[in-house]
Motif scaffolding. Structure first.
Motif, mmCIF file in Angstrom:
data_model
loop_
_atom_site.group_PDB
_atom_site.id
_atom_site.type_symbol
_atom_site.label_atom_id
_atom_site.label_comp_id
_atom_site.label_asym_id
_atom_site.label_seq_id
_atom_site.Cartn_x
_atom_site.Cartn_y
_atom_site.Cartn_z
ATOM 1 N N VAL A 153 37.953 34.588 36.551
ATOM 2 C CA VAL A 153 38.549 35.010 37.562
ATOM 3 C C VAL A 153 37.750 33.952 38.860
ATOM 4 N N VAL A 154 38.445 33.178 39.414
ATOM 5 C CA VAL A 154 37.699 32.399 40.593
ATOM 6 C C VAL A 154 37.957 32.841 42.005
ATOM 7 N N LEU A 155 37.138 33.232 42.873
ATOM 8 C CA LEU A 155 37.452 33.728 44.145
ATOM 9 C C LEU A 155 37.258 32.222 45.033
ATOM 10 N N CYS A 156 38.526 32.138 45.850
ATOM 11 C CA CYS A 156 38.573 30.912 46.612
ATOM 12 C C CYS A 156 38.770 31.142 47.865
ATOM 13 N N HIS A 157 37.701 30.766 48.784
ATOM 14 C CA HIS A 157 37.785 31.119 50.060
ATOM 15 C C HIS A 157 38.312 29.935 50.842
ATOM 16 N N THR A 158 38.691 28.587 50.224
ATOM 17 C CA THR A 158 39.241 27.554 50.968
ATOM 18 C C THR A 158 40.293 26.972 50.024
ATOM 19 N N VAL A 159 41.426 26.233 50.571
ATOM 20 C CA VAL A 159 42.316 25.645 49.739
ATOM 21 C C VAL A 159 41.807 24.452 48.608
ATOM 22 N N SER A 209 34.511 59.170 37.564
ATOM 23 C CA SER A 209 34.496 57.900 37.917
ATOM 24 C C SER A 209 33.166 57.190 37.686
ATOM 25 N N SER A 210 33.342 55.870 37.860
ATOM 26 C CA SER A 210 31.999 55.160 37.663
ATOM 27 C C SER A 210 32.079 53.879 38.724
ATOM 28 N N GLN A 211 31.184 53.299 38.583
ATOM 29 C CA GLN A 211 31.227 51.820 39.549
ATOM 30 C C GLN A 211 30.212 50.839 38.632
ATOM 31 N N ASP A 212 30.716 49.614 38.547
ATOM 32 C CA ASP A 212 30.266 48.612 37.835
ATOM 33 C C ASP A 212 29.510 47.493 38.666
ATOM 34 N N HIS A 213 28.760 46.767 38.408
ATOM 35 C CA HIS A 213 28.000 45.567 39.134
ATOM 36 C C HIS A 213 28.321 44.521 38.590
ATOM 37 N N LYS A 214 29.263 43.599 38.725
ATOM 38 C CA LYS A 214 29.717 42.453 38.210
ATOM 39 C C LYS A 214 28.940 41.102 38.139
ATOM 40 N N ARG A 215 28.468 40.960 39.409
ATOM 41 C CA ARG A 215 27.664 39.854 39.727
ATOM 42 C C ARG A 215 26.485 39.655 39.176
ATOM 43 N N ASP A 220 24.875 41.641 44.939
ATOM 44 C CA ASP A 220 26.262 40.904 44.379
ATOM 45 C C ASP A 220 26.237 39.626 44.695
ATOM 46 N N THR A 221 25.289 38.893 44.236
ATOM 47 C CA THR A 221 25.413 37.332 44.585
ATOM 48 C C THR A 221 25.351 36.733 43.123
ATOM 49 N N GLY A 222 25.846 35.426 43.278
ATOM 50 C CA GLY A 222 25.746 34.715 41.775
ATOM 51 C C GLY A 222 27.085 34.970 40.996
ATOM 52 N N PRO A 223 26.994 34.155 39.856
ATOM 53 C CA PRO A 223 28.466 34.278 39.029
ATOM 54 C C PRO A 223 28.513 35.626 38.439
ATOM 55 N N ASN A 224 30.037 36.047 38.034
ATOM 56 C CA ASN A 224 30.272 37.197 37.548
ATOM 57 C C ASN A 224 29.585 37.360 36.186
ATOM 58 N N THR A 225 29.697 38.406 35.596
ATOM 59 C CA THR A 225 29.213 38.575 34.246
ATOM 60 C C THR A 225 29.950 39.702 33.591
ATOM 61 N N GLY A 226 29.676 40.203 32.442
ATOM 62 C CA GLY A 226 30.486 41.301 32.014
ATOM 63 C C GLY A 226 30.116 42.531 32.591
ATOM 64 N N GLY A 227 28.942 42.817 33.416
ATOM 65 C CA GLY A 227 28.502 43.776 34.083
ATOM 66 C C GLY A 227 27.325 43.943 33.718
ATOM 67 N N GLU A 340 25.198 32.082 31.924
ATOM 68 C CA GLU A 340 25.637 30.544 31.614
ATOM 69 C C GLU A 340 25.267 30.077 30.255
ATOM 70 N N ALA A 341 23.989 30.422 29.920
ATOM 71 C CA ALA A 341 23.509 29.807 28.600
ATOM 72 C C ALA A 341 22.355 30.835 28.160
ATOM 73 N N PRO A 342 22.774 31.936 27.493
ATOM 74 C CA PRO A 342 21.593 32.768 27.128
ATOM 75 C C PRO A 342 20.878 32.358 26.035
ATOM 76 N N ARG A 343 19.630 32.559 26.258
ATOM 77 C CA ARG A 343 18.461 32.333 25.219
ATOM 78 C C ARG A 343 18.488 33.461 24.362
ATOM 79 N N THR A 344 18.339 33.316 22.885
ATOM 80 C CA THR A 344 18.304 34.362 22.098
ATOM 81 C C THR A 344 17.050 33.964 20.969
ATOM 82 N N GLY A 345 16.869 35.283 20.265
ATOM 83 C CA GLY A 345 15.771 35.039 19.142
ATOM 84 C C GLY A 345 14.463 35.668 19.546
#
Ligand code: AMP
Ligand code: GLY
Length: 430
Positions: A153-159, A209-215, A220-227, A340-345
């Protein structure tokens, strides 16, 4: 009974815990369990979306009930295949799961059911999509039609932003096949809520009811995540709004799906934007939310097996859910580089210290339990901590007390989960 949990995220750790609490569950099996699930049941080394493998396992092990957490096995027809083989499984059929599997299909059902949703168009052709955006003349959201793990999902404020998003998906192959068709819709503003109900094909019973925090970032800044965190109940969902969502969204959709010959059984999740003009549905999910499940199931006092059986037997009208009256708030702890690129291990320290904080529970997700007893990170969202409290602020205090005891290299989390509800609580007191 013998129960199989499909999935190994935080949501499925919470599901496995809720099933373990049920006196009706004997043996519990879990697909590729994460570090927390490992202690709750027997590991089944079959991928959650390996439909044939899971059906063969259920047949061989005489599983009485299969509980499916994630969307992909549902859209692939796991529940259909199990039912055809004569086994009970909880979740929608592949056809009903198209409510999440295709955003264009979800929009068509919403139109038919009269559900309030943003004005939209579906496109496969880039120049047609660009023309529509120009004629529309207001900010838009570009959405990949298919499953994209909450990231399509991409939010687009301009054309110009819309042009880039459209060509990325329709021509550039972003999100692969899922982005070959797009839904373009009006960009809405307001406060979001997760409204989840359980449906038996005919009746609809709302969960709390519930509320998530996606960013990814605070405020609420930066890219979207799973939550990145969630809490329940969400005060934005007033009793009036809940009534409206049941009358204008949930019941009409369940009626429409039945009329389409695709009755909906399972958890139906409406992602809602509460705008100045009233609630608008952004999307449907055909399963519980992650991380919303962690606070929801921490509060649910009804036996989950009773809830599931009432659904499968079409008896939801008779059921009343019992909830812990306290608020629950969940903070997701993520690995460096997520989303973006999660580090694991990395080795996770402090799980035992965290477990000693009263009224909290840790749900693991991207973790692995090694044979030496250490727990390592293996994914982006590593674990979540849920706290209970009389207020959301108190629940947050507990959760963050436990969060402070857990650490690994590069760990990050939001420090402001629940800020909207906490501000409302402050206003009430002041
Ligand atoms: P979805 O997967 O459709 O729920 O979209 C993911 C997130 O994108 C939502 O939780 C919203 O934060 C945002 N979003 C989706 N649709 C819209 C819209 N029409 N207007 C504003 N934000 C949106
Ligand atoms: N937390 C959002 C989702 O599960 O889709």
């Amino acid at each position: 009974m013998r129960v199989l949990v499909v999935g190994n995220g935080g949501r499925e750790h919470a599901l496995a815990m809720a099933l373990r609490r049920s006196p009706r569950v004997g043996e519990l099996f879990i697909t590729r369990p994460n570090g927390g699930q490992a202690a709750l049941g027997q590991a089944v080394d079959i991928a959650p979306d390996d439909v044939d493998g899971l059906v063969a396992f259920v047949r061989r092990e005489r599983i009485d009930l299969t509980v499916v957490g994630p969307e992909r096995p549902l859209t692939l027809g796991l529940v259909d295949a199990l039912n055809e083989a004569g086994f009970r499984a909880f979740g929608p059929t592949a056809r009903a799961a198209e409510l999440e599997g295709s955003k264009a299909y979800a929009k068509a059902i919403m139109l038919r059911a009269g559900v309030p949703t943003a004005e939209h168009q579906t496109f496969e052709d880039l120049s047609e999509a660009r023309r529509w955006v120009r004629e529309f003349g207001r900010p838009v959201v570009v959405k990949a039609d298919g499953l994209a793990a909450g990231k399509g999902v991409v939010l687009c404020h301009t054309v110009e932003e819309a042009d880039v998003a459209l060509s990325d998906m329709l021509e550039g192959g972003a999100f692969g096949q899922a982005g070959r068709r797009v839904v373009v819709e009006e960009l809405l503003s307001g406060e979001e809520a997760s409204f989840i109900a359980v449906c038996d094909g005919e009746h609809v019973l709302a969960l709390a009811s519930s509320q998530d925090h996606k960013r990814v970032g605070e405020g609420d800044t930066g890219p979207n995540t799973g939550g990145m965190g969630a809490y329940s109940p969400a005060p934005v969902v007033t009793p009036e709004l809940e009534r409206e969502l049941m009358e204008r969204v949930m019941r009409p959709v369940v009626r429409t799906m039945a009329a389409e010959g695709a009755p909906f059984l399972g958890f139906l999740y409406a992602g809602v934007m509460v705008t100045a003009e009233g609630p608008m549905v952004l999307e449907f999910n055909v399963r519980l939310g992650d991380p919303e499940t962690q606070p929801l199931l921490t509060r649910l006092q009804t036996d989950l097996v009773d809830l599931i059986e009432a659904t499968l037997d079409g008896r939801l009208a008779e059921l009343e859910l019992r909830w812990d009256p306290r608020a629950a708030l969940c903070v997701v702890m993520a690995s460096e580089g997520y989303p973006e690129a999660p580090r694991t291990g990395d080795v996770i320290a402090g799980l035992e210290e965290a477990a000693s904080v009263a009224d909290t529970v840790v749900h693991q997700a991207g973790t692995r339990l090694l044979s030496d007893g250490t727990v390592h990170t293996s994914g982006g969202r590593v674990l979540s901590v849920t706290g209970l409290g009389v207020t959301v602020a108190e629940a947050a205090g507990r959760a963050y007390e436990a969060v402070a005891r857990i650490r690994w290299r590069g760990e990050h989390h939001r420090r402001d989960i629940g800020y909207r509800a906490i501000a409302r609580e402050g206003q009430r007191e002041g």
